[in-house]
Design an enzyme around this catalytic site. Structure first.
Site: not given
Ligand code: ZN
Length: 309
Positions: A128, A136
């Site tokens: 991410h 994330g």
């Protein structure tokens, strides 16, 4: 057995006891392998250098991670995704993240420089992280950095992501790159973080058509997943002709994962991994680098916390 990469320093990548990401699952995996009679002697990497990180991330972002890592205040840190509930600040976070990048980079170097075929990095998979934004639970994007290293050596890379969350960071960083095909199988962004990974996200410029997304409805089970897997990969790999695979092997599409809604079983995972190895043998001379990626325990055990990416 594949070559296995791991260093105890990976445990430093720890957002705190109350955070769902926990480094303990690596211990669990090593324990399990040992109990099954497959004790491994991992190769120990070095942490990635600042130059390695800057091959993908912007200096403005890296300098903020470094500052926060040493306790200095950064007023605009949330503009960079730092100091948020997902990515809280902790002492030494820069070095901790560089250990994971170093492991994935070592895996790529083992394949390119030493002719290794199958490498399993027991860390990383931080898909991410974007060029200047942590997200994330991911600070530095070890995957994009390793892919970038391999493409600079002249190898075309098939990046395959079976984590239940879309690989938004990797896709963004490689969006215009014609030397890297990215394929992400994930629960549809209509229902799950990070809300991306629509079929119309196809890449841009020279990379147009090489970023493939397969968003799956909640409660998709193994047979449907594998049907889509074969349909997409068989055709696309034959056309792209990669030199190496890089895989984010997140296990959170398992039916028992409490943070997502796909329905894969351990038997489905066995089929998927066998297929990946067959595809690597067929299309990339067997060269494949696996990274750990996400996965969450269904119920916290006394000694083990939760973890997810
Ligand atoms: Zn995930």
């Amino acid at each position: 057995m594949p070559s296995v990469i791991y260093h105890p320093a990976y445990r430093k990548y720890n957002f705190g006891e109350d955070h769902p990401f926990s480094p303990v699952r690596t211990d669990m995996m090593l324990d399990l392998l040992s109990a099954l009679g497959h004790a491994v002697s991992p190769l120990e990497p070095e942490p990635a250098t600042r130059a390695d990180i800057l091959s993908v991330h912007e200096e403005s972002f890296v300098s903020r991670v470094e500052a926060l890592s040493t306790g200095r205040e950064v007023p605009d840190r949330e503009d960079y995704g730092l100091g948020t509930p997902d990515n809280p600040v902790f002492p030494g976070m820069d070095e901790a993240a560089r250990w994971h990048v170093g492991g994935t980079l070592q895996g790529a170097r083992l394949i390119f420089e030493q002719g290794e075929k199958r490498v399993f990095q027991l860390g990383g998979g931080l898909h991410h992280a974007r060029r200047k934004f942590a997200s994330g639970f991911c600070i530095y994007n070890d995957l994009a950095i390793a892919v970038n290293y391999l493409t600079r050596q002249g190898l075309w890379v098939a990046y395959l992501d079976i984590d239940v969350h879309h690989s938004d960071g990797v896709q963004q960083i490689l969006y215009e790159d014609m030397r890297a095909m990215t394929v992400s199988f994930h629960e549809s962004g209509r229902y799950l973080f990070p809300g991306k990974g629509d079929i119309h996200e196809l890449g841009s410029g020279p990379g147009r058509g090489l970023k493939l997304n397969i968003p799956l409805e909640p409660f998709t089970e193994g047979d449907s997943y594998i049907e889509a897997f074969d349909a997409v990969l068989g055709a696309s790999l034959g056309s792209f002709k990669p030199g190496v695979f890089v895989v984010q092997a997140g296990a959170d599409a398992h039916f028992d994962d409490p943070l997502a809604d796909l329905m894969l079983t351990t038997h489905d995972y066995e089929k998927i991994f066998r297929r990946i190895l067959e595809y690597a043998d067929t299309f990339a001379a067997g060269r494949v680098l696996f990274t750990l990626g996400g996965g969450t325990l269904s119920a916290p055990l006394p000694a083990y916390g939760q973890c997810s990416i």
